[in-house]
Design a protein around this motif. Structure first.
Motif, PDB file in Angstrom:
ATOM      1  N   GLY A  23     -27.394  20.986  23.376  1.00  0.00           N
ATOM      2  CA  GLY A  23     -27.235  21.779  24.729  1.00  0.00           C
ATOM      3  C   GLY A  23     -28.311  21.828  25.549  1.00  0.00           C
ATOM      4  O   GLY A  23     -28.440  22.767  26.287  1.00  0.00           O
ATOM      5  N   GLY A  24     -29.194  21.080  25.529  1.00  0.00           N
ATOM      6  CA  GLY A  24     -30.738  21.324  26.238  1.00  0.00           C
ATOM      7  C   GLY A  24     -31.792  21.243  25.596  1.00  0.00           C
ATOM      8  O   GLY A  24     -32.987  21.501  26.081  1.00  0.00           O
ATOM      9  N   GLY A  25     -31.694  20.933  24.295  1.00  0.00           N
ATOM     10  CA  GLY A  25     -33.020  20.960  23.563  1.00  0.00           C
ATOM     11  C   GLY A  25     -34.128  19.979  23.882  1.00  0.00           C
ATOM     12  O   GLY A  25     -33.854  19.295  24.939  1.00  0.00           O
ATOM     13  N   GLY A  26     -34.856  19.544  22.781  1.00  0.00           N
ATOM     14  CA  GLY A  26     -35.615  18.642  23.164  1.00  0.00           C
ATOM     15  C   GLY A  26     -35.118  17.136  23.493  1.00  0.00           C
ATOM     16  O   GLY A  26     -33.967  16.815  23.239  1.00  0.00           O
ATOM     17  N   LEU A  27     -36.170  16.345  24.057  1.00  0.00           N
ATOM     18  CA  LEU A  27     -35.799  15.196  24.278  1.00  0.00           C
ATOM     19  C   LEU A  27     -36.767  14.081  23.692  1.00  0.00           C
ATOM     20  O   LEU A  27     -38.041  14.507  23.460  1.00  0.00           O
ATOM     21  CB  LEU A  27     -35.880  14.918  25.824  1.00  0.00           C
ATOM     22  N   LEU A  28     -36.444  12.906  23.165  1.00  0.00           N
ATOM     23  CA  LEU A  28     -37.209  11.876  22.481  1.00  0.00           C
ATOM     24  C   LEU A  28     -37.366  10.738  23.586  1.00  0.00           C
ATOM     25  O   LEU A  28     -36.437  10.358  24.290  1.00  0.00           O
ATOM     26  CB  LEU A  28     -36.586  11.692  21.295  1.00  0.00           C
ATOM     27  N   SER A  29     -38.441  10.124  23.394  1.00  0.00           N
ATOM     28  CA  SER A  29     -38.645   8.863  24.183  1.00  0.00           C
ATOM     29  C   SER A  29     -38.345   7.422  23.759  1.00  0.00           C
ATOM     30  O   SER A  29     -38.357   7.456  22.418  1.00  0.00           O
ATOM     31  CB  SER A  29     -40.421   9.016  24.334  1.00  0.00           C
ATOM     32  N   TYR A  30     -38.017   6.873  24.486  1.00  0.00           N
ATOM     33  CA  TYR A  30     -37.486   5.334  24.080  1.00  0.00           C
ATOM     34  C   TYR A  30     -38.189   4.394  25.112  1.00  0.00           C
ATOM     35  O   TYR A  30     -38.287   4.590  26.290  1.00  0.00           O
ATOM     36  CB  TYR A  30     -36.062   5.245  24.312  1.00  0.00           C
ATOM     37  N   SER A  31     -38.657   3.474  24.502  1.00  0.00           N
ATOM     38  CA  SER A  31     -39.315   2.455  25.371  1.00  0.00           C
ATOM     39  C   SER A  31     -38.971   1.052  25.019  1.00  0.00           C
ATOM     40  O   SER A  31     -38.935   0.709  23.898  1.00  0.00           O
ATOM     41  CB  SER A  31     -40.768   2.714  25.378  1.00  0.00           C
ATOM     42  N   ASP A  32     -38.733   0.082  25.966  1.00  0.00           N
ATOM     43  CA  ASP A  32     -38.383  -1.242  25.846  1.00  0.00           C
ATOM     44  C   ASP A  32     -39.472  -1.914  26.575  1.00  0.00           C
ATOM     45  O   ASP A  32     -39.314  -2.191  27.815  1.00  0.00           O
ATOM     46  CB  ASP A  32     -36.946  -1.370  26.203  1.00  0.00           C
ATOM     47  N   PRO A  33     -40.505  -2.456  25.860  1.00  0.00           N
ATOM     48  CA  PRO A  33     -41.684  -3.149  26.572  1.00  0.00           C
ATOM     49  C   PRO A  33     -41.657  -4.500  26.894  1.00  0.00           C
ATOM     50  O   PRO A  33     -41.736  -5.051  28.078  1.00  0.00           O
ATOM     51  CB  PRO A  33     -42.871  -3.146  25.343  1.00  0.00           C
ATOM     52  N   TYR A  34     -40.170  -5.041  26.483  1.00  0.00           N
ATOM     53  CA  TYR A  34     -40.056  -6.485  26.747  1.00  0.00           C
ATOM     54  C   TYR A  34     -39.076  -6.492  27.769  1.00  0.00           C
ATOM     55  O   TYR A  34     -39.599  -7.070  28.979  1.00  0.00           O
ATOM     56  CB  TYR A  34     -39.025  -6.823  25.583  1.00  0.00           C
ATOM     57  N   ASP A  35     -38.300  -5.612  28.272  1.00  0.00           N
ATOM     58  CA  ASP A  35     -37.591  -5.387  29.487  1.00  0.00           C
ATOM     59  C   ASP A  35     -38.088  -4.633  30.599  1.00  0.00           C
ATOM     60  O   ASP A  35     -37.836  -4.297  31.641  1.00  0.00           O
ATOM     61  CB  ASP A  35     -36.099  -5.079  29.306  1.00  0.00           C
ATOM     62  N   GLY A  36     -39.231  -3.773  30.097  1.00  0.00           N
ATOM     63  CA  GLY A  36     -40.134  -2.904  31.007  1.00  0.00           C
ATOM     64  C   GLY A  36     -39.579  -1.592  31.566  1.00  0.00           C
ATOM     65  O   GLY A  36     -39.568  -1.456  32.822  1.00  0.00           O
ATOM     66  N   TYR A  37     -38.728  -1.057  30.705  1.00  0.00           N
ATOM     67  CA  TYR A  37     -38.329   0.421  31.090  1.00  0.00           C
ATOM     68  C   TYR A  37     -38.457   1.377  30.011  1.00  0.00           C
ATOM     69  O   TYR A  37     -38.578   0.924  28.670  1.00  0.00           O
ATOM     70  CB  TYR A  37     -36.829   0.266  31.468  1.00  0.00           C
ATOM     71  N   ASP A  38     -38.360   2.861  30.447  1.00  0.00           N
ATOM     72  CA  ASP A  38     -38.386   3.745  29.352  1.00  0.00           C
ATOM     73  C   ASP A  38     -37.727   4.993  29.886  1.00  0.00           C
ATOM     74  O   ASP A  38     -37.345   5.026  30.939  1.00  0.00           O
ATOM     75  CB  ASP A  38     -39.803   4.203  28.768  1.00  0.00           C
ATOM     76  N   PHE A  39     -37.066   5.786  29.000  1.00  0.00           N
ATOM     77  CA  PHE A  39     -36.310   6.868  29.266  1.00  0.00           C
ATOM     78  C   PHE A  39     -36.515   8.050  28.257  1.00  0.00           C
ATOM     79  O   PHE A  39     -36.985   7.716  27.183  1.00  0.00           O
ATOM     80  CB  PHE A  39     -34.919   6.616  29.414  1.00  0.00           C
ATOM     81  N   MET A  40     -36.089   9.208  28.265  1.00  0.00           N
ATOM     82  CA  MET A  40     -35.977  10.081  27.485  1.00  0.00           C
ATOM     83  C   MET A  40     -34.424  10.430  27.123  1.00  0.00           C
ATOM     84  O   MET A  40     -33.653  10.362  28.061  1.00  0.00           O
ATOM     85  CB  MET A  40     -36.689  11.461  27.787  1.00  0.00           C
ATOM     86  N   TYR A  41     -34.076  10.636  25.827  1.00  0.00           N
ATOM     87  CA  TYR A  41     -32.849  10.959  25.383  1.00  0.00           C
ATOM     88  C   TYR A  41     -32.774  12.135  24.529  1.00  0.00           C
ATOM     89  O   TYR A  41     -33.765  12.443  23.765  1.00  0.00           O
ATOM     90  CB  TYR A  41     -32.044   9.767  24.739  1.00  0.00           C
ATOM     91  N   PRO A  42     -31.540  12.844  24.581  1.00  0.00           N
ATOM     92  CA  PRO A  42     -31.516  13.961  23.584  1.00  0.00           C
ATOM     93  C   PRO A  42     -31.641  13.789  22.088  1.00  0.00           C
ATOM     94  O   PRO A  42     -31.349  12.921  21.730  1.00  0.00           O
ATOM     95  CB  PRO A  42     -30.112  14.381  23.720  1.00  0.00           C
ATOM     96  N   THR A  43     -32.500  14.759  21.478  1.00  0.00           N
ATOM     97  CA  THR A  43     -32.760  14.821  20.201  1.00  0.00           C
ATOM     98  C   THR A  43     -31.546  15.021  19.247  1.00  0.00           C
ATOM     99  O   THR A  43     -30.529  15.679  19.954  1.00  0.00           O
ATOM    100  CB  THR A  43     -33.596  16.116  19.692  1.00  0.00           C
ATOM    101  N   GLY A  44     -31.387  14.229  18.438  1.00  0.00           N
ATOM    102  CA  GLY A  44     -30.216  14.113  17.527  1.00  0.00           C
ATOM    103  C   GLY A  44     -29.470  13.051  17.969  1.00  0.00           C
ATOM    104  O   GLY A  44     -28.353  12.864  17.235  1.00  0.00           O
ATOM    105  N   TRP A  45     -29.547  12.367  19.059  1.00  0.00           N
ATOM    106  CA  TRP A  45     -28.768  11.190  19.377  1.00  0.00           C
ATOM    107  C   TRP A  45     -29.029   9.948  18.476  1.00  0.00           C
ATOM    108  O   TRP A  45     -30.618   9.749  18.124  1.00  0.00           O
ATOM    109  CB  TRP A  45     -28.798  10.993  20.715  1.00  0.00           C
ATOM    110  N   VAL A  46     -28.273   9.009  18.342  1.00  0.00           N
ATOM    111  CA  VAL A  46     -28.809   7.686  17.543  1.00  0.00           C
ATOM    112  C   VAL A  46     -28.475   6.419  18.474  1.00  0.00           C
ATOM    113  O   VAL A  46     -27.393   6.447  19.142  1.00  0.00           O
ATOM    114  CB  VAL A  46     -28.114   7.557  16.060  1.00  0.00           C
ATOM    115  N   GLU A  47     -29.014   5.394  18.069  1.00  0.00           N
ATOM    116  CA  GLU A  47     -29.052   4.317  18.787  1.00  0.00           C
ATOM    117  C   GLU A  47     -27.853   3.503  18.138  1.00  0.00           C
ATOM    118  O   GLU A  47     -27.663   3.620  16.786  1.00  0.00           O
ATOM    119  CB  GLU A  47     -30.108   3.184  18.872  1.00  0.00           C
ATOM    120  N   VAL A  48     -26.894   2.965  19.073  1.00  0.00           N
ATOM    121  CA  VAL A  48     -25.858   2.202  18.508  1.00  0.00           C
ATOM    122  C   VAL A  48     -25.896   0.944  19.254  1.00  0.00           C
ATOM    123  O   VAL A  48     -26.148   0.585  20.345  1.00  0.00           O
ATOM    124  CB  VAL A  48     -24.540   2.965  18.730  1.00  0.00           C
TER     125      VAL A  48
END
Length: 180
Positions: A23-48
């Motif tokens: 509900g608004g806790g920490g954010l983790l970083s994700y980076s895709d150097p190949y496609d050249g973008y990055d963003f933050m997503y909520p802690t506890g979420w998983v990639e699918v």
């Protein structure tokens, strides 16, 4: 018996901790150097993996329909985001395309659209939608930018009944989306 009680305590503690973070806790970083973008997503979420639908998708492990994703589409090399229209024009076109591809009578309404110009001369459109779907109403935020002949769209979505709890976290996540 003691083992079961300890297991139950750990399970309850983990669920309680996850609900605090979601509900608004920490954010983790994700980076895709190949496609050249990055963003933050909520802690506890998983990639699918969602074949063919998006470049990357993350969702909450408890509320699995809460998600963030990046979609990359081709645009002519000489086009800029502004060439596609104003934020409202682009948001409206996207809402109409969502309605057109939905075969089940969904209704997507553009709530707001704004332009953000960054200090490094990049233009992003920030869009907000409310989608009335057969499965329920959803609230969506998006950030769009054109770079290197591609339209990058970062989407964040949750059920309307969780919007008030998640909106600050999702807004932070959308604001963190950067394309190099």
């Amino acid at each position: 018996m003691l083992k079961r009680l300890a297991t139950l305590f750990l399970l309850v503690f983990a669920v309680a901790l996850q609900s605090c973070v979601g509900g608004g806790g920490g954010l983790l970083s994700y980076s895709d150097p190949y496609d050249g973008y990055d963003f933050m997503y909520p802690t506890g979420w998983v990639e699918v993996i969602v074949p063919g639908a998006a470049d990357v998708v993350f969702h909450d492990i408890i509320h699995e329909t809460e998600n963030v994703s990046v979609v990359i589409s081709d645009v002519p090399d000489d086009k800029k985001l502004e060439d596609l229209g104003t934020p409202t024009d682009v948001g409206y076109k996207l809402s109409k395309s969502f309605n057109a591809i939905s075969e089940n009578g969904s209704d997507v309404e553009l709530v707001s659209a704004q332009r953000i110009d960054t200090p490094d001369n990049k233009t992003y459109y920030i869009l907000e939608y409310v989608a009335d779907l057969p499965a329920g109403t959803r609230h969506n935020l998006a950030s769009a930018i054109v770079r290197r002949g591609k339209l990058y769209t970062f989407n964040a979505s949750t059920n309307e009944d969780r919007w008030d709890k998640m909106k600050d976290t999702l807004k932070q996540s959308v604001a963190s989306f950067k394309v190099s």
